[in-house]
Design a protein around this motif. Structure first.
Motif, PDB file in Angstrom:
ATOM      1  N   ILE A   2     -13.104 -13.884  -3.424  1.00 26.49           N
ATOM      2  CA  ILE A   2     -12.573 -12.550  -3.704  1.00 26.49           C
ATOM      3  C   ILE A   2     -11.594 -12.171  -2.595  1.00 26.49           C
ATOM      4  O   ILE A   2     -11.951 -12.171  -1.415  1.00 26.49           O
ATOM      5  CB  ILE A   2     -13.724 -11.527  -3.790  1.00 26.49           C
ATOM      6  N   ALA A   3     -10.360 -11.861  -2.986  1.00 24.62           N
ATOM      7  CA  ALA A   3      -9.359 -11.473  -1.986  1.00 24.62           C
ATOM      8  C   ALA A   3      -9.515  -9.992  -1.639  1.00 24.62           C
ATOM      9  O   ALA A   3      -9.366  -9.595  -0.491  1.00 24.62           O
ATOM     10  CB  ALA A   3      -7.951 -11.759  -2.502  1.00 24.62           C
ATOM     11  N   GLN A   4      -9.797  -9.148  -2.638  1.00 27.18           N
ATOM     12  CA  GLN A   4     -10.025  -7.713  -2.397  1.00 27.18           C
ATOM     13  C   GLN A   4     -10.587  -7.088  -3.670  1.00 27.18           C
ATOM     14  O   GLN A   4     -10.229  -7.469  -4.778  1.00 27.18           O
ATOM     15  CB  GLN A   4      -8.710  -7.007  -2.019  1.00 27.18           C
ATOM     16  N   GLN A   5     -11.483  -6.109  -3.483  1.00 32.41           N
ATOM     17  CA  GLN A   5     -11.993  -5.341  -4.621  1.00 32.41           C
ATOM     18  C   GLN A   5     -11.686  -3.872  -4.372  1.00 32.41           C
ATOM     19  O   GLN A   5     -11.842  -3.381  -3.255  1.00 32.41           O
ATOM     20  CB  GLN A   5     -13.515  -5.532  -4.764  1.00 32.41           C
ATOM     21  N   GLY A   6     -11.257  -3.147  -5.406  1.00 34.59           N
ATOM     22  CA  GLY A   6     -11.005  -1.721  -5.234  1.00 34.59           C
ATOM     23  C   GLY A   6     -10.507  -1.108  -6.517  1.00 34.59           C
ATOM     24  O   GLY A   6     -10.393  -1.783  -7.550  1.00 34.59           O
ATOM     25  N   THR A   7     -10.210   0.186  -6.473  1.00 35.16           N
ATOM     26  CA  THR A   7      -9.604   0.829  -7.629  1.00 35.16           C
ATOM     27  C   THR A   7      -8.150   0.368  -7.721  1.00 35.16           C
ATOM     28  O   THR A   7      -7.579  -0.110  -6.737  1.00 35.16           O
ATOM     29  CB  THR A   7      -9.627   2.357  -7.475  1.00 35.16           C
ATOM     30  N   PRO A   8      -7.522   0.540  -8.885  1.00 31.05           N
ATOM     31  CA  PRO A   8      -6.106   0.176  -8.990  1.00 31.05           C
ATOM     32  C   PRO A   8      -5.265   0.847  -7.888  1.00 31.05           C
ATOM     33  O   PRO A   8      -4.435   0.205  -7.257  1.00 31.05           O
ATOM     34  CB  PRO A   8      -5.727   0.686 -10.385  1.00 31.05           C
ATOM     35  N   ARG A   9      -5.537   2.109  -7.624  1.00 27.69           N
ATOM     36  CA  ARG A   9      -4.752   2.824  -6.620  1.00 27.69           C
ATOM     37  C   ARG A   9      -4.980   2.260  -5.208  1.00 27.69           C
ATOM     38  O   ARG A   9      -4.033   2.095  -4.437  1.00 27.69           O
ATOM     39  CB  ARG A   9      -5.083   4.317  -6.663  1.00 27.69           C
ATOM     40  N   GLU A  10      -6.232   1.952  -4.885  1.00 25.98           N
ATOM     41  CA  GLU A  10      -6.504   1.372  -3.555  1.00 25.98           C
ATOM     42  C   GLU A  10      -5.783   0.039  -3.373  1.00 25.98           C
ATOM     43  O   GLU A  10      -5.218  -0.233  -2.313  1.00 25.98           O
ATOM     44  CB  GLU A  10      -8.015   1.150  -3.367  1.00 25.98           C
ATOM     45  N   LEU A  11      -5.809  -0.785  -4.413  1.00 27.01           N
ATOM     46  CA  LEU A  11      -5.192  -2.099  -4.275  1.00 27.01           C
ATOM     47  C   LEU A  11      -3.682  -1.981  -4.145  1.00 27.01           C
ATOM     48  O   LEU A  11      -3.057  -2.707  -3.387  1.00 27.01           O
ATOM     49  CB  LEU A  11      -5.549  -2.981  -5.472  1.00 27.01           C
ATOM     50  N   TYR A  12      -3.097  -1.053  -4.886  1.00 28.90           N
ATOM     51  CA  TYR A  12      -1.642  -0.919  -4.833  1.00 28.90           C
ATOM     52  C   TYR A  12      -1.190  -0.228  -3.552  1.00 28.90           C
ATOM     53  O   TYR A  12      -0.225  -0.628  -2.915  1.00 28.90           O
ATOM     54  CB  TYR A  12      -1.128  -0.141  -6.056  1.00 28.90           C
ATOM     55  N   GLU A  13      -1.923   0.795  -3.138  1.00 26.63           N
ATOM     56  CA  GLU A  13      -1.463   1.600  -2.000  1.00 26.63           C
ATOM     57  C   GLU A  13      -1.983   1.096  -0.659  1.00 26.63           C
ATOM     58  O   GLU A  13      -1.362   1.329   0.371  1.00 26.63           O
ATOM     59  CB  GLU A  13      -1.847   3.073  -2.218  1.00 26.63           C
ATOM     60  N   LEU A  14      -3.139   0.420  -0.673  1.00 22.65           N
ATOM     61  CA  LEU A  14      -3.699  -0.109   0.584  1.00 22.65           C
ATOM     62  C   LEU A  14      -4.059  -1.583   0.438  1.00 22.65           C
ATOM     63  O   LEU A  14      -5.219  -1.980   0.613  1.00 22.65           O
ATOM     64  CB  LEU A  14      -4.948   0.683   0.988  1.00 22.65           C
ATOM     65  N   PRO A  15      -3.082  -2.406   0.114  1.00 20.91           N
ATOM     66  CA  PRO A  15      -3.387  -3.838  -0.024  1.00 20.91           C
ATOM     67  C   PRO A  15      -3.846  -4.399   1.319  1.00 20.91           C
ATOM     68  O   PRO A  15      -3.257  -4.095   2.355  1.00 20.91           O
ATOM     69  CB  PRO A  15      -2.053  -4.447  -0.456  1.00 20.91           C
ATOM     70  N   ALA A  16      -4.914  -5.193   1.307  1.00 21.43           N
ATOM     71  CA  ALA A  16      -5.480  -5.690   2.563  1.00 21.43           C
ATOM     72  C   ALA A  16      -4.707  -6.874   3.109  1.00 21.43           C
ATOM     73  O   ALA A  16      -4.783  -7.168   4.288  1.00 21.43           O
ATOM     74  CB  ALA A  16      -6.945  -6.073   2.358  1.00 21.43           C
ATOM     75  N   SER A  17      -3.989  -7.559   2.248  1.00 19.53           N
ATOM     76  CA  SER A  17      -3.325  -8.782   2.712  1.00 19.53           C
ATOM     77  C   SER A  17      -1.961  -8.916   2.048  1.00 19.53           C
ATOM     78  O   SER A  17      -1.668  -8.255   1.047  1.00 19.53           O
ATOM     79  CB  SER A  17      -4.170 -10.007   2.353  1.00 19.53           C
ATOM     80  N   ALA A  18      -1.167  -9.811   2.620  1.00 21.72           N
ATOM     81  CA  ALA A  18       0.147 -10.081   2.034  1.00 21.72           C
ATOM     82  C   ALA A  18      -0.017 -10.620   0.608  1.00 21.72           C
ATOM     83  O   ALA A  18       0.768 -10.282  -0.278  1.00 21.72           O
ATOM     84  CB  ALA A  18       0.894 -11.090   2.907  1.00 21.72           C
ATOM     85  N   PHE A  19      -1.050 -11.408   0.381  1.00 24.46           N
ATOM     86  CA  PHE A  19      -1.281 -11.947  -0.966  1.00 24.46           C
ATOM     87  C   PHE A  19      -1.468 -10.814  -1.979  1.00 24.46           C
ATOM     88  O   PHE A  19      -0.849 -10.812  -3.046  1.00 24.46           O
ATOM     89  CB  PHE A  19      -2.512 -12.869  -0.973  1.00 24.46           C
ATOM     90  N   ILE A  20      -2.324  -9.833  -1.636  1.00 25.94           N
ATOM     91  CA  ILE A  20      -2.581  -8.728  -2.564  1.00 25.94           C
ATOM     92  C   ILE A  20      -1.305  -7.897  -2.765  1.00 25.94           C
ATOM     93  O   ILE A  20      -0.965  -7.524  -3.891  1.00 25.94           O
ATOM     94  CB  ILE A  20      -3.700  -7.807  -2.025  1.00 25.94           C
TER      95      ILE A  20
END
Ligand code: ADP
Ligand code: MG
Length: 355
Positions: free
Chosen positions: A218-236
């Protein structure tokens, strides 16, 4: 209404799956809350289908535990689990009527014929195909066949509904329509649903939560908004929407914000854990602001490509930060190819990421 749903949770605890010496899933843990639609998103081969098949009981983990509705199902076969699956290929029986297709799973599991037919009609009604029960699948469009497949899964009253790339055989316009229908049904019935796709826009559109997978983890889990606005990595950042990755210098922190010098322009973004020194920023294409006046900011650029797309102009800008992909919705103020311009940034579209 006789169809009745008890939404279940899904828990993976340190689950791995090996096929010979291929590790398809490597030690993943996650929780899906009852009544949520959670998407497994990631590039081809990252392990989405394997994860879904382990929820269904069509594959079993090599290590770890799986719980559905708080019950340990790790070693239960598919037939003893309250889940049903909608396949990419629909998998309808061509010689059976639509109603018989929908009732099939019920009759196989021992439901009386009359009750099975009644539930099938109710299922068809849910997907808007109440009048199509007597037709053959071949007499329906692709979108209608997919709705039959959804109805067939729904009449089993699953604790968890599984959908594996359910829209990939539909054309682009229909895809948006059917995904909205699936989302509406899931919310209306309060179902737990696990939805697999490789399409990031589809994932953003339908999900309560997204689990982004990459290379068996798993690269990251979150709401759509969290993933788009606070991506944890360059991949995300790059996988969910487009992003320019640029390097800046973190100069100071003030509360939750970090001040970062990007080619002489200061930006403030939520700081995550970085304290100082070189950092990587993901910059959304529409977060780069272009100024016709080349001296307007400390950061200069040159327009190397400009494409007019009606509602936006897409630019490629050469700058000391490297080549930037920029989307500008001010179509009435075009920048001319070859011209010198100045740049700065809209803080909303910036995020610090792990390099
Ligand atoms: N039955 C199998 N036998 C061997 N390898 C498999 C099997 N199923 C999946 N894999 C491998 O596991 C990895 C993940 O596959 P899969 O879950 O289908 O990915 P996705 O659905 O994300 O495209 C891939 O490398 C795939 O080749
Ligand atoms: Mg797959």
């Amino acid at each position: 209404m006789s169809l009745d749903y008890k939404a279940g949770s899904v828990v993976f605890e340190k689950v791995s799956k090996h096929f010979g010496n291929v590790t398809a899933i490597d030690d993943i843990s996650f929780t899906i809350e009852p009544g949520q639609l959670v998407t497994l998103l990631g590039p081809s081969g990252c392990g989405k289908t394997t994860t879904l098949r382990m929820i269904a009981g069509l594959e079993h983990p090599s290590e770890g535990r799986i719980l559905i509705g708080d019950k340990d199902v790790t070693n239960l076969p598919a037939t003893d689990r309250d889940v049903s699956m909608v396949f990419q290929s629909y998998a309808l029986f061509p010689h059976m009527s639509v109603a018989e297709n929908v009732a099939y799973g019920l009759t196989v599991s021992g439901t009386r014929k009359s009750e099975a037919i009644e539930k099938a009609l109710e299922g068809l009604n849910l997907v808007g195909l109440a009048d199509y029960g007597k037709r053959l699948p071949s007499e329906l469009s692709g979108g209608q066949q997919q709705r039959v497949a959804v109805a067939r899964a729904l009449v089993l009253e699953p604790e968890v509904l599984l959908l594996d790339e359910p829209l990939s055989n539909l054309d682009a316009k229909l895809r948006r329509h059917v995904r909205e229908e699936i989302r509406d049904l899931q919310q209306q019935l309060g179902l737990t649903a696990v939805y697999v796709t490789h399409d990031q826009e589809e994932a953003l559109a339908v999900s309560d939560q997204i689990i982004v997978m990459n290379k068996s983890v798993i690269a990251q889990q979150g709401t759509p908004r969290e993933l788009y606005e606070l991506p944890a990595s360059a991949f995300i950042a790059d996988f969910i929407g487009d992003a320019n990755l640029i390097v800046g210098e973190l100069e100071k922190r003030d509360g939750g914000l970090a001040s970062i010098n990007v080619g002489g322009v200061e930006v403030k973004v939520p700081h995550r854990e970085q304290t100082q020194g070189q950092v990587t920023l993901a910059v959304r294409p529409d977060a780069v602001i272009l100024h016709q006046d080349a001296g307007a900011t400390a950061l200069a650029g040159e327009v190397t490509h400009a494409s007019y797309l009606g509602n936006q102009i897409q630019y490629t800008i050469a700058s000391e930060l490297g080549e930037l992909f920029v989307i500008d919705y001010r179509v009435d103020q075009p920048m001319v190819k070859g011209s010198s311009i100045a740049l700065d940034f809209n803080a909303r579209g910036l995020a610090l990421v792990a390099a």
